[in-house]
Design a protein around this motif. Structure first.
Motif, PDB file in Angstrom:
ATOM      1  N   LYS A  44      37.950  44.525  39.648  1.00  0.00           N
ATOM      2  CA  LYS A  44      36.679  45.211  39.431  1.00  0.00           C
ATOM      3  C   LYS A  44      36.838  46.726  39.540  1.00  0.00           C
ATOM      4  CE  LYS A  44      33.577  41.471  40.870  1.00  0.00           C
ATOM      5  NZ  LYS A  44      32.528  41.060  41.837  1.00  0.00           N
ATOM      6  N   ASP A  45      37.788  47.175  40.353  1.00  0.00           N
ATOM      7  CA  ASP A  45      37.992  48.620  40.539  1.00  0.00           C
ATOM      8  C   ASP A  45      38.520  49.316  39.295  1.00  0.00           C
ATOM      9  OD1 ASP A  45      37.168  48.420  43.167  1.00  0.00           O
ATOM     10  OD2 ASP A  45      39.200  48.366  44.002  1.00  0.00           O
ATOM     11  N   PHE A  46      39.068  48.558  38.344  1.00  0.00           N
ATOM     12  CA  PHE A  46      39.658  49.196  37.172  1.00  0.00           C
ATOM     13  C   PHE A  46      38.628  49.932  36.326  1.00  0.00           C
ATOM     14  CE2 PHE A  46      43.391  46.833  38.238  1.00  0.00           C
ATOM     15  CZ  PHE A  46      44.446  47.526  37.651  1.00  0.00           C
ATOM     16  N   VAL A  47      37.404  49.423  36.275  1.00  0.00           N
ATOM     17  CA  VAL A  47      36.391  50.096  35.449  1.00  0.00           C
ATOM     18  C   VAL A  47      36.024  51.463  36.025  1.00  0.00           C
ATOM     19  CG1 VAL A  47      34.032  49.985  34.574  1.00  0.00           C
ATOM     20  CG2 VAL A  47      35.508  47.961  34.443  1.00  0.00           C
ATOM     21  N   PRO A  48      35.624  51.584  37.302  1.00  0.00           N
ATOM     22  CA  PRO A  48      35.338  52.930  37.808  1.00  0.00           C
ATOM     23  C   PRO A  48      36.566  53.843  37.826  1.00  0.00           C
ATOM     24  CG  PRO A  48      35.213  51.303  39.574  1.00  0.00           C
ATOM     25  CD  PRO A  48      35.282  50.555  38.286  1.00  0.00           C
TER      26      PRO A  48
ATOM     27  N   GLU B  54      34.516  44.398  28.274  1.00  0.00           N
ATOM     28  CA  GLU B  54      33.708  45.243  27.389  1.00  0.00           C
ATOM     29  C   GLU B  54      33.534  46.638  27.976  1.00  0.00           C
ATOM     30  OE1 GLU B  54      32.046  45.063  24.370  1.00  0.00           O
ATOM     31  OE2 GLU B  54      33.321  43.346  23.968  1.00  0.00           O
ATOM     32  N   GLN B  55      33.421  46.714  29.298  1.00  0.00           N
ATOM     33  CA  GLN B  55      33.287  48.012  29.960  1.00  0.00           C
ATOM     34  C   GLN B  55      34.622  48.758  30.000  1.00  0.00           C
ATOM     35  OE1 GLN B  55      30.834  47.823  33.723  1.00  0.00           O
ATOM     36  NE2 GLN B  55      31.030  45.627  33.308  1.00  0.00           N
ATOM     37  N   LEU B  56      35.716  48.010  30.203  1.00  0.00           N
ATOM     38  CA  LEU B  56      37.022  48.634  30.357  1.00  0.00           C
ATOM     39  C   LEU B  56      37.624  49.088  29.029  1.00  0.00           C
ATOM     40  CD1 LEU B  56      39.425  49.297  32.282  1.00  0.00           C
ATOM     41  CD2 LEU B  56      40.297  46.981  31.782  1.00  0.00           C
ATOM     42  N   SER B  57      37.436  48.312  27.986  1.00  0.00           N
ATOM     43  CA  SER B  57      38.144  48.516  26.727  1.00  0.00           C
ATOM     44  C   SER B  57      38.063  49.953  26.185  1.00  0.00           C
ATOM     45  CB  SER B  57      37.641  47.527  25.673  1.00  0.00           C
ATOM     46  OG  SER B  57      38.271  47.742  24.432  1.00  0.00           O
ATOM     47  N   PRO B  58      36.873  50.563  26.086  1.00  0.00           N
ATOM     48  CA  PRO B  58      36.835  51.920  25.509  1.00  0.00           C
ATOM     49  C   PRO B  58      37.417  52.995  26.413  1.00  0.00           C
ATOM     50  CG  PRO B  58      34.664  51.257  26.278  1.00  0.00           C
ATOM     51  CD  PRO B  58      35.534  50.045  26.373  1.00  0.00           C
TER      52      PRO B  58
ATOM     53  N   ARG C 259      41.456  54.500  23.451  1.00  0.00           N
ATOM     54  CA  ARG C 259      40.152  53.825  23.439  1.00  0.00           C
ATOM     55  C   ARG C 259      40.251  52.327  23.201  1.00  0.00           C
ATOM     56  NH1 ARG C 259      35.889  56.862  23.613  1.00  0.00           N
ATOM     57  NH2 ARG C 259      34.617  55.229  22.646  1.00  0.00           N
ATOM     58  N   GLY C 260      41.372  51.724  23.585  1.00  0.00           N
ATOM     59  CA  GLY C 260      41.530  50.289  23.428  1.00  0.00           C
ATOM     60  C   GLY C 260      41.650  49.839  21.992  1.00  0.00           C
TER      61      GLY C 260
ATOM     62  N   ARG D 298      39.868  37.212  18.435  1.00  0.00           N
ATOM     63  CA  ARG D 298      38.624  37.071  17.660  1.00  0.00           C
ATOM     64  C   ARG D 298      37.681  38.241  17.928  1.00  0.00           C
ATOM     65  NH1 ARG D 298      33.484  35.517  17.936  1.00  0.00           N
ATOM     66  NH2 ARG D 298      33.519  35.229  20.203  1.00  0.00           N
ATOM     67  N   ARG D 299      37.657  38.691  19.169  1.00  0.00           N
ATOM     68  CA  ARG D 299      36.727  39.750  19.557  1.00  0.00           C
ATOM     69  C   ARG D 299      37.231  41.159  19.227  1.00  0.00           C
ATOM     70  NH1 ARG D 299      33.018  38.712  24.201  1.00  0.00           N
ATOM     71  NH2 ARG D 299      32.804  36.449  24.457  1.00  0.00           N
ATOM     72  N   TYR D 300      38.544  41.378  19.347  1.00  0.00           N
ATOM     73  CA  TYR D 300      39.039  42.759  19.355  1.00  0.00           C
ATOM     74  C   TYR D 300      40.043  43.113  18.259  1.00  0.00           C
ATOM     75  CZ  TYR D 300      36.653  42.980  23.806  1.00  0.00           C
ATOM     76  OH  TYR D 300      35.691  42.950  24.771  1.00  0.00           O
ATOM     77  N   VAL D 301      40.552  42.129  17.532  1.00  0.00           N
ATOM     78  CA  VAL D 301      41.474  42.435  16.443  1.00  0.00           C
ATOM     79  C   VAL D 301      40.677  42.559  15.158  1.00  0.00           C
ATOM     80  CG1 VAL D 301      43.451  41.671  15.093  1.00  0.00           C
ATOM     81  CG2 VAL D 301      43.412  41.308  17.572  1.00  0.00           C
ATOM     82  N   LYS D 302      40.712  43.749  14.583  1.00  0.00           N
ATOM     83  CA  LYS D 302      39.914  44.009  13.375  1.00  0.00           C
ATOM     84  C   LYS D 302      40.594  43.394  12.164  1.00  0.00           C
ATOM     85  CE  LYS D 302      37.392  46.570  16.040  1.00  0.00           C
ATOM     86  NZ  LYS D 302      36.155  46.019  16.611  1.00  0.00           N
TER      87      LYS D 302
END
Length: 403
Positions: A179-183, A241-245, A250-251, A399-403
């Motif tokens: 959880k600490d990775f996002v902040p 979703e919070q971490l990716s950008p 920018r992920g 499916r979610r992140y590969v364009k």
């Protein structure tokens, strides 16, 4: 004392061990297996993406050639599934006696696949004299591979556990939980990333997050169902979703594998990276691949760990020589050599309490480094989820992140 002399001093250890009644070779003594192995060539299919590991395999080949007259040829793989597919194709074609693969560096889903399809030779580990030194009580990953009982069908040779490496000259506050990775990433945007999820290291990062975030982590030890996957991964995808950008680039791009991520850390593009090898940073500092300001740590609740194994396909024509290599990898002197950060830095699969004072001294004499964690620093080892979770997570991420 040189390694050649150390091996000579230890060469008689284990030779008189009693061979248990396992597998097709059980009617033969170890001396007979050694005799039959002489002159054979072992085609060892192993991931070839790390030069230090490739060099170690070369060294193993030199040693077993000198000691046993066995030749080792590494077949460098980009994915272990390549070797598995080859054995499957040979079985389909009826090539049951003269296969092209003698030994595979394997674990996880690939082991499960070969075990389920009855593509493995064995059980054979109890035939190996040096197997008596393996820690089968304190290191449960030596006998359970991604929740699948090993049952003597593969032999351990190196330990792995997730660690994080950071440059202490640039950062001192590091995330201590998932959880600490996002902040942390909000405070240091673009300074952390993970390898591509299609690489095992990237997928393992997501599994680490899943274990910490899942509402009921006990479900992860069972084969995945559609309902369980949907329920247990809701917090994972919300967190990602919070971490990716906030990730490097920018992920939108990822390093291909662990060594590529390590290079980004060395180049100063990252302040924080990850590895499945607790000694990788220390070994990389020693060899000039990372600056001496790099430090290594684990998360407060523990991190995923597993064991790398070697297995012998059912149709290997050189099973005796393959067992020679598997046993040599478990020799205490080999394990100490592998744990040397100047060589490989792999933590041992052995129980040091089972070793003689002379054998334990080999480990005590190994060099240390500020970047090298002690065993006590690694914290709890978390069990891998069932292999089916890794497949589903990888597919869903794509499916979610590969364009």
């Amino acid at each position: 004392m040189t390694w050649r002399k150390r091996f000579s001093a230890l060469s008689v250890l284990g030779a008189a061990a009693l061979i248990c009644g396992f597998g097709p070779a059980s009617a033969r003594s170890w001396d007979e297996i050694v005799s039959e192995a002489r002159g054979q060539t072992v085609y060892w299919n192993a991931w070839g993406g790390d030069e230090r590991t490739n060099s170690f395999i070369d060294w193993v080949g030199q040693q077993v050639q000198t000691r046993y007259g066995v030749t080792v040829r590494q077949v460098k793989l980009s994915d272990t599934a390549e070797a598995v597919s080859r054995v499957v194709a040979e079985k389909t074609a009826g090539r049951d006696d003269n296969g092209s693969v003698d030994l595979i560096w394997i674990n996880g889903p690939n082991f499960l696949s070969m075990k389920d399809k009855q593509l493995l030779y064995g059980p054979f580990t109890q035939l190996l004299p040096n197997y008596r030194y393996v820690d089968t009580a304190g290191k449960l990953s030596n006998v359970t591979d991604f929740t699948i009982p090993v049952d003597g069908m593969e032999s351990p040779w190196r330990l792995a556990q997730i660690v994080f490496n950071y440059d202490s000259s640039r950062v001192r506050d590091v995330p201590r939980t998932i959880k600490d990775f996002v902040p942390w990433a909000k405070a240091h945007p673009g300074r952390f990333t993970h390898p591509d999820i299609r690489d095992f290291m990237g997928a393992t990062f997501l599994k680490q997050a899943l274990i910490e975030l899942a509402p009921n982590r006990e479900r992860l030890q069972q084969p995945v169902s559609d309902n369980d996957f949907a329920e247990e991964t809701i917090p994972l995808w919300s967190w990602y979703e919070q971490l990716s950008p906030l990730l490097w680039r920018r992920g939108e791009q990822f390093p291909a594998n662990g060594p590529a991520a390590r290079q980004l850390l060395n180049d100063g593009e990252l302040d924080l990276s990850m590895s499945f090898d607790p000694a990788e940073a220390a070994a990389s500092v020693e060899s000039g691949l990372l600056p001496d300001t790099i430090r290594t740590y684990t998360l407060s609740g523990g991190t995923i760990g597993n064991t790398s194994f070697v297995a012998i396909p059912y149709n290997s024509p050189h099973k005796e020589a393959a067992m020679i290599v598997a046993d040599f990898l478990l020799d205490p002197a080999t394990q100490a050599h592998a744990q040397d950060i100047r060589v490989l830095g792999s933590f041992t699969v052995l129980d040091l309490d089972k070793l003689s004072a002379v054998q334990r001294q080999l480990f005590a004499d190994l060099p240390t480094s500020p970047a090298l964690p002690a065993n006590a620093d690694l914290g709890p080892v978390l069990l891998e989820p069932h292999p089916s979770w890794m497949t589903r997570i990888t597919d869903e991420w794509m499916r979610r992140y590969v364009k």
